[in-house]
Design a protein around this motif. Structure first.
Motif, PDB file in Angstrom:
ATOM      1  N   GLY A 171       4.591   7.330  -5.589  1.00  0.00           N
ATOM      2  CA  GLY A 171       4.674   8.228  -4.447  1.00  0.00           C
ATOM      3  C   GLY A 171       4.138   7.634  -3.170  1.00  0.00           C
ATOM      4  N   LEU A 172       4.025   6.302  -3.118  1.00  0.00           N
ATOM      5  CA  LEU A 172       3.543   5.622  -1.918  1.00  0.00           C
ATOM      6  C   LEU A 172       4.712   5.252  -1.019  1.00  0.00           C
ATOM      7  CD1 LEU A 172       0.967   3.292  -3.702  1.00  0.00           C
ATOM      8  CD2 LEU A 172       0.461   5.390  -2.433  1.00  0.00           C
ATOM      9  N   ALA A 179      -1.300  -5.444 -12.118  1.00  0.00           N
ATOM     10  CA  ALA A 179      -2.481  -5.601 -11.262  1.00  0.00           C
ATOM     11  C   ALA A 179      -2.291  -4.876  -9.940  1.00  0.00           C
ATOM     12  CB  ALA A 179      -2.756  -7.087 -11.020  1.00  0.00           C
ATOM     13  N   VAL A 180      -1.121  -5.053  -9.320  1.00  0.00           N
ATOM     14  CA  VAL A 180      -0.847  -4.386  -8.047  1.00  0.00           C
ATOM     15  C   VAL A 180      -0.900  -2.873  -8.210  1.00  0.00           C
ATOM     16  CG1 VAL A 180       0.954  -3.950  -6.321  1.00  0.00           C
ATOM     17  CG2 VAL A 180       0.482  -6.293  -7.079  1.00  0.00           C
ATOM     18  N   GLU A 181      -0.265  -2.353  -9.272  1.00  0.00           N
ATOM     19  CA  GLU A 181      -0.262  -0.903  -9.499  1.00  0.00           C
ATOM     20  C   GLU A 181      -1.674  -0.357  -9.656  1.00  0.00           C
ATOM     21  OE1 GLU A 181      -0.494   2.832 -11.348  1.00  0.00           O
ATOM     22  OE2 GLU A 181      -1.041   0.979 -12.406  1.00  0.00           O
ATOM     23  N   ARG A 182      -2.490  -1.029 -10.450  1.00  0.00           N
ATOM     24  CA  ARG A 182      -3.848  -0.541 -10.700  1.00  0.00           C
ATOM     25  C   ARG A 182      -4.717  -0.635  -9.457  1.00  0.00           C
ATOM     26  NH1 ARG A 182      -5.069   0.068 -16.202  1.00  0.00           N
ATOM     27  NH2 ARG A 182      -3.473  -0.742 -17.625  1.00  0.00           N
ATOM     28  N   LEU A 183      -4.563  -1.699  -8.689  1.00  0.00           N
ATOM     29  CA  LEU A 183      -5.366  -1.855  -7.480  1.00  0.00           C
ATOM     30  C   LEU A 183      -4.995  -0.822  -6.427  1.00  0.00           C
ATOM     31  CD1 LEU A 183      -5.294  -5.730  -7.421  1.00  0.00           C
ATOM     32  CD2 LEU A 183      -7.385  -4.369  -7.469  1.00  0.00           C
ATOM     33  N   LEU A 184      -3.709  -0.560  -6.258  1.00  0.00           N
ATOM     34  CA  LEU A 184      -3.290   0.471  -5.312  1.00  0.00           C
ATOM     35  C   LEU A 184      -3.793   1.842  -5.750  1.00  0.00           C
ATOM     36  CD1 LEU A 184       0.395  -0.645  -4.614  1.00  0.00           C
ATOM     37  CD2 LEU A 184      -1.542  -0.817  -3.044  1.00  0.00           C
ATOM     38  N   ALA A 185      -3.683   2.130  -7.048  1.00  0.00           N
ATOM     39  CA  ALA A 185      -4.125   3.431  -7.557  1.00  0.00           C
ATOM     40  C   ALA A 185      -5.632   3.611  -7.433  1.00  0.00           C
ATOM     41  CB  ALA A 185      -3.705   3.586  -9.016  1.00  0.00           C
ATOM     42  N   ALA A 186      -6.375   2.516  -7.384  1.00  0.00           N
ATOM     43  CA  ALA A 186      -7.830   2.600  -7.273  1.00  0.00           C
ATOM     44  C   ALA A 186      -8.265   3.116  -5.911  1.00  0.00           C
ATOM     45  CB  ALA A 186      -8.443   1.222  -7.526  1.00  0.00           C
ATOM     46  N   TYR A 187      -7.406   2.967  -4.903  1.00  0.00           N
ATOM     47  CA  TYR A 187      -7.783   3.355  -3.536  1.00  0.00           C
ATOM     48  C   TYR A 187      -6.857   4.397  -2.899  1.00  0.00           C
ATOM     49  CZ  TYR A 187     -11.245  -0.414  -2.991  1.00  0.00           C
ATOM     50  OH  TYR A 187     -12.354  -1.221  -3.105  1.00  0.00           O
ATOM     51  N   LEU A 188      -5.573   4.366  -3.227  1.00  0.00           N
ATOM     52  CA  LEU A 188      -4.592   5.148  -2.486  1.00  0.00           C
ATOM     53  C   LEU A 188      -4.167   6.402  -3.240  1.00  0.00           C
ATOM     54  CD1 LEU A 188      -4.609   2.485  -0.942  1.00  0.00           C
ATOM     55  CD2 LEU A 188      -2.128   2.604  -0.782  1.00  0.00           C
ATOM     56  N   VAL A 189      -3.613   7.351  -2.504  1.00  0.00           N
ATOM     57  CA  VAL A 189      -3.057   8.569  -3.090  1.00  0.00           C
ATOM     58  C   VAL A 189      -1.603   8.690  -2.663  1.00  0.00           C
ATOM     59  CG1 VAL A 189      -5.276   9.759  -3.127  1.00  0.00           C
ATOM     60  CG2 VAL A 189      -3.784   9.999  -1.124  1.00  0.00           C
ATOM     61  N   SER A 190      -0.857   9.514  -3.369  1.00  0.00           N
ATOM     62  CA  SER A 190       0.551   9.708  -3.069  1.00  0.00           C
ATOM     63  C   SER A 190       0.745  10.062  -1.596  1.00  0.00           C
ATOM     64  CB  SER A 190       1.114  10.828  -3.950  1.00  0.00           C
ATOM     65  OG  SER A 190       2.478  11.033  -3.678  1.00  0.00           O
ATOM     66  N   GLY A 191       1.708   9.396  -0.969  1.00  0.00           N
ATOM     67  CA  GLY A 191       1.977   9.616   0.448  1.00  0.00           C
ATOM     68  C   GLY A 191       1.401   8.549   1.344  1.00  0.00           C
ATOM     69  N   ASP A 192       0.432   7.767   0.860  1.00  0.00           N
ATOM     70  CA  ASP A 192      -0.138   6.690   1.670  1.00  0.00           C
ATOM     71  C   ASP A 192       0.896   5.594   1.908  1.00  0.00           C
ATOM     72  OD1 ASP A 192      -2.591   7.853   2.010  1.00  0.00           O
ATOM     73  OD2 ASP A 192      -3.596   6.726   0.423  1.00  0.00           O
ATOM     74  N   LYS A 193       0.706   4.853   2.997  1.00  0.00           N
ATOM     75  CA  LYS A 193       1.654   3.812   3.401  1.00  0.00           C
ATOM     76  C   LYS A 193       1.136   2.427   3.004  1.00  0.00           C
ATOM     77  CE  LYS A 193       3.197   6.508   7.403  1.00  0.00           C
ATOM     78  NZ  LYS A 193       3.230   6.576   8.882  1.00  0.00           N
ATOM     79  N   ALA A 216       3.192  -2.191  11.794  1.00  0.00           N
ATOM     80  CA  ALA A 216       3.020  -1.408  10.566  1.00  0.00           C
ATOM     81  C   ALA A 216       1.605  -0.869  10.460  1.00  0.00           C
ATOM     82  CB  ALA A 216       3.353  -2.266   9.354  1.00  0.00           C
ATOM     83  N   LEU A 217       0.627  -1.679  10.797  1.00  0.00           N
ATOM     84  CA  LEU A 217      -0.766  -1.240  10.753  1.00  0.00           C
ATOM     85  C   LEU A 217      -1.020  -0.120  11.761  1.00  0.00           C
ATOM     86  CD1 LEU A 217      -2.355  -4.774  10.388  1.00  0.00           C
ATOM     87  CD2 LEU A 217      -2.544  -2.932   8.716  1.00  0.00           C
ATOM     88  N   ALA A 218      -0.325  -0.164  12.877  1.00  0.00           N
ATOM     89  CA  ALA A 218      -0.467   0.897  13.880  1.00  0.00           C
ATOM     90  C   ALA A 218       0.093   2.224  13.379  1.00  0.00           C
ATOM     91  CB  ALA A 218       0.236   0.479  15.175  1.00  0.00           C
ATOM     92  N   LYS A 219       0.968   2.167  12.366  1.00  0.00           N
ATOM     93  CA  LYS A 219       1.542   3.386  11.790  1.00  0.00           C
ATOM     94  C   LYS A 219       0.641   4.017  10.729  1.00  0.00           C
ATOM     95  CE  LYS A 219       6.337   1.856  12.437  1.00  0.00           C
ATOM     96  NZ  LYS A 219       7.588   1.440  11.737  1.00  0.00           N
ATOM     97  N   GLY A 220      -0.542   3.449  10.514  1.00  0.00           N
ATOM     98  CA  GLY A 220      -1.477   4.033   9.557  1.00  0.00           C
ATOM     99  C   GLY A 220      -1.380   3.473   8.169  1.00  0.00           C
ATOM    100  N   VAL A 221      -0.926   2.224   8.041  1.00  0.00           N
ATOM    101  CA  VAL A 221      -0.840   1.589   6.731  1.00  0.00           C
ATOM    102  C   VAL A 221      -2.236   1.478   6.111  1.00  0.00           C
ATOM    103  CG1 VAL A 221      -0.541  -0.707   5.708  1.00  0.00           C
ATOM    104  CG2 VAL A 221       1.307   0.322   7.021  1.00  0.00           C
ATOM    105  N   GLN A 222      -2.342   1.826   4.835  1.00  0.00           N
ATOM    106  CA  GLN A 222      -3.621   1.784   4.123  1.00  0.00           C
ATOM    107  C   GLN A 222      -3.811   0.502   3.314  1.00  0.00           C
ATOM    108  OE1 GLN A 222      -6.109   4.152   4.167  1.00  0.00           O
ATOM    109  NE2 GLN A 222      -4.948   5.168   5.771  1.00  0.00           N
ATOM    110  N   ALA A 223      -2.718  -0.201   3.028  1.00  0.00           N
ATOM    111  CA  ALA A 223      -2.792  -1.426   2.233  1.00  0.00           C
ATOM    112  C   ALA A 223      -1.683  -2.368   2.661  1.00  0.00           C
ATOM    113  CB  ALA A 223      -2.677  -1.116   0.734  1.00  0.00           C
ATOM    114  N   VAL A 224      -1.927  -3.663   2.466  1.00  0.00           N
ATOM    115  CA  VAL A 224      -0.938  -4.697   2.769  1.00  0.00           C
ATOM    116  C   VAL A 224      -0.769  -5.545   1.513  1.00  0.00           C
ATOM    117  CG1 VAL A 224      -0.348  -6.675   4.209  1.00  0.00           C
ATOM    118  CG2 VAL A 224      -1.589  -4.735   5.204  1.00  0.00           C
ATOM    119  N   LEU A 225       0.480  -5.710   1.080  1.00  0.00           N
ATOM    120  CA  LEU A 225       0.807  -6.527  -0.083  1.00  0.00           C
ATOM    121  C   LEU A 225       1.569  -7.757   0.394  1.00  0.00           C
ATOM    122  CD1 LEU A 225       1.003  -7.036  -3.137  1.00  0.00           C
ATOM    123  CD2 LEU A 225       2.985  -5.502  -3.183  1.00  0.00           C
TER     124      LEU A 225
END
Length: 431
Positions: A187-188, A154-168, A208-217
C-alpha cells in the motif's frame, strides 16, 4: 450508509466492514464527502478524516475528479523469471547462467554443520564476520549486521519497519519489477525518479523529496532493467541531496555486488539517521539461496530484528553455512570471477551486434540484461519478435508513473550466433 455513531473512526469501520462483506466492491466510488456528511449529519472534516484513514489502510484510493474509490484486490503482478515457451528462445527471465552457480549440496558437505535450536544466535558468528567485512567499508559508519531471505525480502521488511500504507517511496524509473510489487502490495506509493546512464537523476530526486517521500530505494550498480551504475559524480550529488533530508530512510540495494564490473559509490550521507546497505548472493550463488546481508544503523537494525522476531527470527543456518563456505572458498571465488567476465562478454556480444544494425542500446551497462529504449509502441515489436522465435521483457512491467518504452533482453546465456540473429531480427521489427 448507516452507522451507529458518527466519528471518523466509526465511519471508517463501517466502510471497511462493507468492503470486507463485499457490499462495496473494488472500483466502486464512495459518496462525495459533502454528500455523506449531509446524510450523516456530521462535519465534512469528519468524513474527510475517515476517507483519509481508508486510503492509508489501503481500503480505498483517491482518483482525482473520480473521488475516492474502493481499491482493487491486489494481485501478484508481473514476476521475474522465464516465460517457459518451448518453441521460443527465452530472453526475458533475468536469470543467471546455471553453469556459473556452485553446487549447494557440495558446499554444505564441505563443512560440519551443527544443529541449531530456538534461541541460538540468528546470525551465525562465522557468517556475521564475513558479512561485516563485506559491508563495512561501504557503509557510512560501522554497521549492525542482519540477514533476510534475499534482497526483496530485506527491502520489504525494512520499509515495513518504518512506513505505513500510503507513505511515498522514491524509486528508479524504470523500476525493478519486484520493487514495484513490494510497494504496491504494502500500500505504499512509488514515486518514480528517472534514470540515465549515470543512475538516478538528482533534480528529479530533489523534486520527489519535496513531495513528502519517506524513503528512497536506490540501486547503485547493475540497475534492473537498464544496467546503469552510479558514477562517482552522480553518487556525490545524490549524497548532497540526501544530506538535506536526514530523516528519510535510505535503502541501497546492491544486489549485483559479487558480479558487478562497476565500482561501488556511496550515496548514504553521514547525516542519515536511517539507512541500510543490502547485498544479496542470489545472482552469484543461485536464486534459491535465499539470503541477503544487511548493514544498517543501530535503530534500523533493532526495528528489523523486531520484524524478524515475530517469525522464525533467523534465516536458515544451513543457508548461512552454504553461503559462508562459498564466500570463503578460493575455488568459488575464482568461479565468480570467471562468471563476471563471461557476463560482460555476453553483454558486449549483443551490444556490438545491435550497433552493427543501427539499434541504440543503453551503454555502458552492467548486470545480466541489456536495455533497448524505444520511441514507438513496444507491444507490436514484442509480438513480431515472438513470431521470429524470441521472447523478451516489455518495458511496461517496469513502469512506475510515466510510460516506459523499451525492451529488456537477458544475455546471461546468449552466444554470438544468437546475438547476431536477434539483433538482425530486432532491427527488422523496428522498421
Amino acid at each position: 450508509m448507516k452507522t451507529k455513531n458518527k466519528t471518523a473512526i466509526d465511519i471508517f469501520e463501517t466502510i471497511r466492514s462493507q468492503v470486507q462483506a463485499q457490499q462495496l466492491t473494488p472500483g466502486q466510488s464512495l459518496p462525495p464527502v459533502r454528500q455523506l456528511a449531509s446524510e450523516l449529519g456530521v462535519n465534512r472534516n469528519t468524513v474527510a478524516a475517515a476517507y483519509k484513514r481508508l486510503v492509508a489502510a489501503g481500503v480505498a484510493e483517491t482518483r482525482g475528479r473520480l473521488g475516492t474509490v474502493v481499491c482493487e484486490t491486489a494481485g501478484p503482478g508481473e514476476q521475474e523469471g522465464g516465460i517457459g515457451h518451448s518453441r521460443l528462445i527465452d530472453l526475458s527471465s533475468g536469470n543467471p547462467n546455471p553453469i556459473w552457480l556452485p553446487d549447494p549440496a557440495l558446499a554444505l558437505a564441505q563443512r560440519q554443520s551443527r544443529l541449531r535450536l530456538y534461541g541460538d544466535a540468528p546470525v551465525d558468528p562465522t557468517f556475521q564476520d564475513v558479512a561485516y567485512r563485506w559491508l563495512v567499508d561501504d557503509c557510512p559508519s560501522p554497521p549492525e549486521i542482519d540477514l533476510a531471505h534475499g534482497a526483496v525480502d530485506a527491502v520489504e521488511r525494512l520499509l515495513a519497519a518504518y512506513l505505513v500504507s500510503g507513505d511515498k517511496v522514491a524509486v528508479e524509473s524504470p523500476c525493478f519489477i519486484s520493487s514495484i510489487n513490494t510497494l504496491r502490495i504494502a500500500g505504499l506509493q512509488a514515486v518514480g525518479v528517472p534514470v540515465d546512464e549515470q543512475g538516478m537523476q538528482t533534480d528529479a530526486l530533489e523534486a520527489a523529496l519535496a513531495k513528502g517521500v519517506q524513503a528512497v530505494l536506490i540501486t547503485p550498480r547493475a540497475h534492473n532493467p537498464t544496467g546503469s551504475s552510479l558514477s562517482a559524480e552522480r553518487a556525490a550529488q545524490i549524497r548532497a541531496v540526501l544530506e538535506r533530508h536526514p530523516q528519510v530512510l535510505v535503502l541501497v540495494d546492491d544486489h549485483f555486488a559479487l558480479l558487478s564490473e562497476a565500482a561501488f559509490h556511496q550515496v548514504i550521507p553521514a547525516s542519515s539517521r536511517r539507512w541500510a546497505l543490502i547485498r544479496s548472493v542470489s545472482k552469484a550463488l543461485g536464486p534459491d539461496l535465499r539470503l541477503a546481508a544487511i548493514g544498517s544503523d543501530r535503530e534500523t537494525s533493532q526495528r528489523l530484528r523486531l520484524r524478524l522476531a515475530s517469525g522464525t527470527t533467523w534465516v536458515s543456518h544451513l543457508l548461512q553455512d552454504i553461503a559462508h563456505t562459498c564466500l570463503t572458498s578460493p575455488l568459488v571465488g575464482a568461479k565468480i570471477e570467471r562468471a563476471r567476465a563471461d557476463y560482460k562478454h555476453r553483454r558486449d556480444l549483443l551490444l556490438a551486434a545491435l550497433r552493427a544494425h543501427g539499434v541504440q542500446a543503453g551503454h555502458p551497462c552492467d548486470g545480466l540484461n541489456v536495455w533497448v529504449p524505444l520511441d514507438e509502441d513496444v507491444e507490436p515489436i514484442i509480438l513480431h519478435l515472438a513470431q521470429r522465435g524470441w521472447v523478451v521483457r516489455s518495458g511496461t512491467g517496469f513502469t512506475v508513473q510515466e510510460q516506459v518504452r523499451g525492451i529488456r533482453i537477458t544475455t546471461s546465456t546468449m552466444d554470438a550466433d544468437q546475438a547476431a540473429r536477434f539483433a538482425e531480427d530486432l532491427s527488422l521489427c523496428m522498421q
